[in-house]
Design a protein around this motif. Sequence first.
Motif, short mmCIF file in Angstrom:
data_model
loop_
_atom_site.label_atom_id
_atom_site.label_comp_id
_atom_site.label_asym_id
_atom_site.label_seq_id
_atom_site.Cartn_x
_atom_site.Cartn_y
_atom_site.Cartn_z
N VAL A 63 -45.90 -32.52 -9.21
CA VAL A 63 -45.69 -31.13 -9.61
C VAL A 63 -46.57 -30.80 -10.81
O VAL A 63 -47.21 -29.74 -10.86
CB VAL A 63 -44.19 -30.88 -9.93
N THR A 64 -46.63 -31.71 -11.77
CA THR A 64 -47.47 -31.50 -12.95
C THR A 64 -48.93 -31.37 -12.55
O THR A 64 -49.65 -30.49 -13.05
CB THR A 64 -47.29 -32.65 -13.95
N ARG A 65 -49.40 -32.24 -11.66
CA ARG A 65 -50.78 -32.16 -11.19
C ARG A 65 -51.06 -30.83 -10.51
O ARG A 65 -52.11 -30.22 -10.71
CB ARG A 65 -51.08 -33.30 -10.20
N LEU A 66 -50.13 -30.38 -9.67
CA LEU A 66 -50.30 -29.12 -8.97
C LEU A 66 -50.36 -27.95 -9.94
O LEU A 66 -51.21 -27.07 -9.83
CB LEU A 66 -49.18 -28.91 -7.95
N VAL A 67 -49.46 -27.94 -10.91
CA VAL A 67 -49.43 -26.84 -11.88
C VAL A 67 -50.71 -26.82 -12.71
O VAL A 67 -51.31 -25.76 -12.92
CB VAL A 67 -48.18 -26.96 -12.79
N VAL A 68 -51.17 -27.98 -13.15
CA VAL A 68 -52.42 -28.04 -13.92
C VAL A 68 -53.58 -27.59 -13.06
O VAL A 68 -54.45 -26.83 -13.51
CB VAL A 68 -52.64 -29.47 -14.48
N TYR A 69 -53.62 -28.03 -11.81
CA TYR A 69 -54.69 -27.62 -10.90
C TYR A 69 -54.71 -26.11 -10.71
O TYR A 69 -55.77 -25.48 -10.77
CB TYR A 69 -54.52 -28.34 -9.56
N VAL A 70 -53.56 -25.52 -10.48
CA VAL A 70 -53.48 -24.08 -10.26
C VAL A 70 -53.90 -23.33 -11.52
O VAL A 70 -54.63 -22.33 -11.45
CB VAL A 70 -52.05 -23.67 -9.80
N PHE A 71 -53.48 -23.81 -12.70
CA PHE A 71 -53.89 -23.14 -13.94
C PHE A 71 -55.39 -23.25 -14.17
O PHE A 71 -56.03 -22.30 -14.64
CB PHE A 71 -53.12 -23.68 -15.14
N ILE A 72 -55.98 -24.39 -13.87
CA ILE A 72 -57.43 -24.54 -14.01
C ILE A 72 -58.14 -23.58 -13.06
O ILE A 72 -59.11 -22.92 -13.44
CB ILE A 72 -57.85 -26.00 -13.76
N ARG A 73 -57.66 -23.50 -11.84
CA ARG A 73 -58.28 -22.59 -10.87
C ARG A 73 -58.09 -21.12 -11.27
O ARG A 73 -59.01 -20.31 -11.10
CB ARG A 73 -57.71 -22.82 -9.48
N LEU A 74 -56.93 -20.78 -11.82
CA LEU A 74 -56.73 -19.41 -12.31
C LEU A 74 -57.67 -19.10 -13.47
O LEU A 74 -58.26 -18.02 -13.54
CB LEU A 74 -55.27 -19.20 -12.75
N MET A 101 -40.98 -33.69 -3.93
CA MET A 101 -42.19 -33.86 -4.68
C MET A 101 -41.81 -34.41 -6.06
O MET A 101 -40.93 -33.88 -6.72
CB MET A 101 -42.90 -32.50 -4.81
N SER A 102 -42.49 -35.46 -6.46
CA SER A 102 -42.16 -36.09 -7.74
C SER A 102 -42.66 -35.25 -8.91
O SER A 102 -43.47 -34.34 -8.76
CB SER A 102 -42.78 -37.49 -7.80
N GLY A 103 -42.18 -35.59 -10.09
CA GLY A 103 -42.55 -34.84 -11.29
C GLY A 103 -44.04 -34.90 -11.58
O GLY A 103 -44.64 -33.91 -12.01
N TRP A 104 -44.66 -36.05 -11.32
CA TRP A 104 -46.09 -36.20 -11.58
C TRP A 104 -46.90 -35.31 -10.65
O TRP A 104 -47.87 -34.67 -11.07
CB TRP A 104 -46.50 -37.66 -11.42
#
Length: 145
Positions: A6-17, A1-4
């Motif tokens: 991973v960043t999208r996934l982390v931001v998505y998870v934080f928004i959902r949290l 998984m590329s860095g971009w």
Amino acid sequence: MSGWNVTRLVVYVFIRLAQLVVAIVCIGFQADSRNKRPENSVDTVERNTEIAVYAIGGVTAGTAISSIILHMFAKTRQRIEKSSFAWFTMVLNFAIFVTWIILVLINVVAVDCSKKNDGSWCRSIKASLATGLISAMLSLVVTLR
């Protein structure tokens, strides 16, 4: 998984949290206002919007937690992005956004704090409206990503 990605996934998870936490806080403020409010001062509109806030708060929290769980697995995430399920989740998030906005507008019009004798429960309703707006905006952010 590329860095971009991973960043999208982390931001998505934080928004959902954040959306999950805000929905739970909104339900908490609504329950607090119910406990503080005198029973003889409840209008029908207030009672119905209270039930709707509980329902849409639960749907928002459930959607957020299930989305986090589904996006934690790479194969599931890839299937979601390539299937019609992505369209369904977009429509669901937009429906959650519209419902929160309608509930907030109804509560702003229906709840008149100037007529009430104790203002502490009214402050809880206003806090519930504010967290409902935040939850609506988070739903819109998820929809427009």
